[in-house]
Structures are given as C-alpha cells and as structure tokens.
Design a protein around this motif. Structure first.
Motif, PDB file in Angstrom:
ATOM      1  N   VAL A 102      47.992  36.155  37.915  1.00 15.65           N
ATOM      2  CA  VAL A 102      47.010  36.473  39.055  1.00 15.65           C
ATOM      3  C   VAL A 102      47.476  37.883  39.719  1.00 15.65           C
ATOM      4  O   VAL A 102      48.529  38.460  39.262  1.00 15.65           O
ATOM      5  CB  VAL A 102      46.981  35.476  40.040  1.00 15.65           C
ATOM      6  N   ALA A 103      46.371  38.539  40.321  1.00 18.37           N
ATOM      7  CA  ALA A 103      47.017  39.626  41.174  1.00 18.37           C
ATOM      8  C   ALA A 103      46.510  39.742  42.397  1.00 18.37           C
ATOM      9  O   ALA A 103      45.313  39.313  42.776  1.00 18.37           O
ATOM     10  CB  ALA A 103      46.295  40.982  40.179  1.00 18.37           C
ATOM     11  N   PHE A 104      47.143  40.581  43.317  1.00 18.66           N
ATOM     12  CA  PHE A 104      46.546  40.566  44.671  1.00 18.66           C
ATOM     13  C   PHE A 104      47.038  42.268  45.096  1.00 18.66           C
ATOM     14  O   PHE A 104      47.897  42.736  44.419  1.00 18.66           O
ATOM     15  CB  PHE A 104      47.031  39.732  45.654  1.00 18.66           C
ATOM     16  N   MET A 105      46.352  42.824  45.878  1.00 15.90           N
ATOM     17  CA  MET A 105      46.449  44.258  46.257  1.00 15.90           C
ATOM     18  C   MET A 105      46.960  44.214  47.828  1.00 15.90           C
ATOM     19  O   MET A 105      46.604  43.614  48.649  1.00 15.90           O
ATOM     20  CB  MET A 105      45.188  44.981  46.169  1.00 15.90           C
ATOM     21  N   VAL A 106      48.126  45.230  47.906  1.00 14.07           N
ATOM     22  CA  VAL A 106      48.602  45.230  49.353  1.00 14.07           C
ATOM     23  C   VAL A 106      48.750  46.667  49.646  1.00 14.07           C
ATOM     24  O   VAL A 106      49.172  47.466  48.882  1.00 14.07           O
ATOM     25  CB  VAL A 106      49.983  44.405  49.463  1.00 14.07           C
TER      26      VAL A 106
ATOM     27  N   PRO B  54      59.703  32.471  57.140  1.00 12.31           N
ATOM     28  CA  PRO B  54      58.866  33.078  55.863  1.00 12.31           C
ATOM     29  C   PRO B  54      57.860  34.167  56.213  1.00 12.31           C
ATOM     30  O   PRO B  54      57.715  34.486  57.442  1.00 12.31           O
ATOM     31  CB  PRO B  54      58.060  31.800  55.761  1.00 12.31           C
ATOM     32  N   ALA B  55      57.324  34.750  55.198  1.00  9.19           N
ATOM     33  CA  ALA B  55      56.421  35.819  55.432  1.00  9.19           C
ATOM     34  C   ALA B  55      54.916  35.404  54.856  1.00  9.19           C
ATOM     35  O   ALA B  55      54.947  34.509  54.153  1.00  9.19           O
ATOM     36  CB  ALA B  55      56.828  37.159  54.549  1.00  9.19           C
ATOM     37  N   GLY B  56      53.859  36.248  55.562  1.00  8.28           N
ATOM     38  CA  GLY B  56      52.611  35.902  55.183  1.00  8.28           C
ATOM     39  C   GLY B  56      51.696  36.989  55.496  1.00  8.28           C
ATOM     40  O   GLY B  56      51.833  37.436  56.640  1.00  8.28           O
ATOM     41  N   PHE B  57      50.493  37.057  54.636  1.00  6.75           N
ATOM     42  CA  PHE B  57      49.467  37.960  55.311  1.00  6.75           C
ATOM     43  C   PHE B  57      48.180  37.709  54.609  1.00  6.75           C
ATOM     44  O   PHE B  57      48.181  36.907  53.688  1.00  6.75           O
ATOM     45  CB  PHE B  57      49.875  39.419  55.020  1.00  6.75           C
ATOM     46  N   ALA B  58      47.047  37.924  55.429  1.00 10.18           N
ATOM     47  CA  ALA B  58      45.721  37.592  54.928  1.00 10.18           C
ATOM     48  C   ALA B  58      45.304  38.582  54.072  1.00 10.18           C
ATOM     49  O   ALA B  58      45.673  40.051  54.078  1.00 10.18           O
ATOM     50  CB  ALA B  58      44.783  37.778  56.217  1.00 10.18           C
ATOM     51  N   CYS B  59      44.733  38.162  53.046  1.00  9.31           N
ATOM     52  CA  CYS B  59      44.380  39.131  51.767  1.00  9.31           C
ATOM     53  C   CYS B  59      42.930  38.533  51.131  1.00  9.31           C
ATOM     54  O   CYS B  59      43.105  37.657  50.612  1.00  9.31           O
ATOM     55  CB  CYS B  59      45.539  38.966  50.736  1.00  9.31           C
ATOM     56  N   GLN B  60      42.240  39.728  50.964  1.00 12.28           N
ATOM     57  CA  GLN B  60      40.965  39.325  50.137  1.00 12.28           C
ATOM     58  C   GLN B  60      40.911  40.006  48.985  1.00 12.28           C
ATOM     59  O   GLN B  60      39.913  39.924  48.148  1.00 12.28           O
ATOM     60  CB  GLN B  60      39.858  39.624  51.300  1.00 12.28           C
ATOM     61  N   SER B  61      42.069  40.845  48.755  1.00  9.36           N
ATOM     62  CA  SER B  61      41.921  41.579  47.459  1.00  9.36           C
ATOM     63  C   SER B  61      42.847  40.744  46.495  1.00  9.36           C
ATOM     64  O   SER B  61      44.094  41.210  46.154  1.00  9.36           O
ATOM     65  CB  SER B  61      42.456  42.959  47.559  1.00  9.36           C
ATOM     66  N   PHE B  62      42.300  39.607  45.860  1.00  2.94           N
ATOM     67  CA  PHE B  62      42.975  38.621  44.920  1.00  2.94           C
ATOM     68  C   PHE B  62      42.174  38.494  43.903  1.00  2.94           C
ATOM     69  O   PHE B  62      40.759  38.360  43.836  1.00  2.94           O
ATOM     70  CB  PHE B  62      43.247  37.482  45.755  1.00  2.94           C
ATOM     71  N   SER B  63      42.519  38.234  42.674  1.00  3.10           N
ATOM     72  CA  SER B  63      41.945  37.968  41.604  1.00  3.10           C
ATOM     73  C   SER B  63      42.823  37.471  40.374  1.00  3.10           C
ATOM     74  O   SER B  63      43.902  37.435  40.333  1.00  3.10           O
ATOM     75  CB  SER B  63      41.534  39.301  41.028  1.00  3.10           C
TER      76      SER B  63
ATOM     77  N   LEU C 165      49.438  48.827  46.527  1.00  4.09           N
ATOM     78  CA  LEU C 165      50.103  48.671  45.385  1.00  4.09           C
ATOM     79  C   LEU C 165      49.438  47.223  44.564  1.00  4.09           C
ATOM     80  O   LEU C 165      48.939  46.449  45.400  1.00  4.09           O
ATOM     81  CB  LEU C 165      51.444  47.825  45.594  1.00  4.09           C
ATOM     82  N   ILE C 166      49.337  47.184  43.231  1.00  3.84           N
ATOM     83  CA  ILE C 166      48.974  45.973  42.709  1.00  3.84           C
ATOM     84  C   ILE C 166      50.069  44.912  42.225  1.00  3.84           C
ATOM     85  O   ILE C 166      50.755  45.413  41.387  1.00  3.84           O
ATOM     86  CB  ILE C 166      48.124  46.481  41.518  1.00  3.84           C
ATOM     87  N   VAL C 167      49.877  43.774  42.773  1.00  2.00           N
ATOM     88  CA  VAL C 167      51.184  42.947  42.520  1.00  2.00           C
ATOM     89  C   VAL C 167      50.687  42.010  41.734  1.00  2.00           C
ATOM     90  O   VAL C 167      49.768  41.302  41.803  1.00  2.00           O
ATOM     91  CB  VAL C 167      51.644  42.325  43.903  1.00  2.00           C
ATOM     92  N   VAL C 168      51.410  41.771  40.383  1.00  2.00           N
ATOM     93  CA  VAL C 168      50.977  40.744  39.511  1.00  2.00           C
ATOM     94  C   VAL C 168      51.808  39.719  39.610  1.00  2.00           C
ATOM     95  O   VAL C 168      53.156  39.645  39.429  1.00  2.00           O
ATOM     96  CB  VAL C 168      51.141  41.467  38.216  1.00  2.00           C
TER      97      VAL C 168
END
Length: 199
Positions: free
Chosen positions: A91-95, A73-82, A172-175
């Motif tokens: 919801v959206a996160f930025m990567v 599986p894949a995963g990463f820490a992200c604080q740009s979430f809303s 990128l803004i992922v919705v």
C-alpha cells in the motif's frame, strides 16, 4: 476482468517481450530536496486544490508505535492513501515533507493504516491538528504484528512495515508492505471526503 486479471495479463505480456523477462533494474534514487522555483508548473494552487477536490476519497489515520527514546505513539490524518500491489501486498500513502509526525513514523519503521468509519469525522479532525497529544481519550489497541495503534471503531485496518520511500514534489510517497489486515465483525461504512467536507 478485475484488477488481478489485468495484472496477470500484463505480466504474461512483459514476459513474452524479448529482454524483459529479467529483473527490473531500479532507477537511481532522486535527491531529497525542495522543489525549485523553476520547477513549478504554471498552475494556480487554489485552482489545483479546487479541481482535485472533486475526486472523493476515503480518510485514514496513519499510526505508529513510539520509537526508541519516545514516550508516545505517532499519528496523522491522511486522505492520500492507496492500495499499490497484490503480489507482494503493498500500500502507499503520501505525506508532506514538512510533516512533524512523519520522522517519528520513519524512526518506528512500521505503521498501521486506520480506514475511518463514517461516524469518525471528529476523530479525523483531532488527528489533523499538529503538535497536540492526539491519542488522549482515543480508544485503541496494538496491531498484532507491528504494535502500531489500531483505532477502535475503524472500518478497516492494515498493519505494515515501511518498504520504500520515494520523492514526489513537496511530498514523500511511502510504500508499506502489508503484514496483516482486517475489518470489524460488523460491516461499517467509510468516512468520505469531497470538495472540502465529509460526506
């Protein structure tokens, strides 16, 4: 008046304006490209980070199941979430565009947002490392709809399918469209990040 009430008022107003009741036409999709030198704002990067660091955020780990042809599986820490929308639930996160994990999540087409609990700072650091096997010794199960890893002990989880991807400078803004979500039976305080450190 809460967010839902304000949104309802805005919708009623827009419907009352002549010519605005029909469907909204999407804007042309921008080219996926790097930011050119002449597009850079005259703001020092260090100062930008320092000032924006005063905004306290929650911390999440975005996970996805192994896509076809992959073994982990894949995963990463992200604080740009809303949160983004109530109807439909989005919801959206930025990567960052340079992320090596994002293409794997994109291929999976689904993801789970794991809102980290206050005692999961070490877990966040482990998922912030690039190129490591991030799921070694990390207890998790499969989110009920997408099968994305749902991390044990998280304060909340949000299971999503990728709804849209937009450009945002060097990110990128992922919705994501929410399929299901939940919290543990016992209320857990979240992990917070402020001025470069966990609170």
């Amino acid at each position: 008046m809460g967010h839902a009430g304000m949104a309802a008022v805005a919708v009623r107003y827009l419907r009352s304006v002549p010519g605005s009741a029909g469907p909204v036409e999407p804007l042309p999709r921008p080219d996926l490209r790097c930011v050119r030198e002449d597009e850079r704002a005259p703001v020092d990067r260090t100062e930008f980070r320092r000032v924006l660091g005063h905004f306290a955020t929650g911390v999440t780990v975005i996970t996805a199941p192994a896509a076809e042809g992959e073994t982990a599986p894949a995963g990463f820490a992200c604080q740009s979430f809303s949160s983004l929308s109530l109807d439909p639930p989005l919801v959206a996160f930025m990567v960052g565009r340079t992320s090596t994990t994002w293409p794997r999540i994109a291929r999976a087409g689904v993801f789970c947002v794991n809102v980290l609990a206050a005692d999961q700072g070490d877990l966040c650091r482990a998922f912030a490392v690039s190129g490591a096997d991030k799921f070694t010794d990390v207890p998790h199960d499969a989110a009920p709809v997408t099968g994305s890893p749902r991390l044990t002990g998280a304060a909340a989880w949000i299971d999503c399918t990728i709804h849209a991807v937009h450009t945002g400078g060097d990110h990128l803004i992922v919705v994501g469209r929410v399929t299901t979500l939940g919290t543990p039976a016992q209320d857990t305080p979240p992990l917070l990040f402020h001025r470069g450190r966990f609170l």
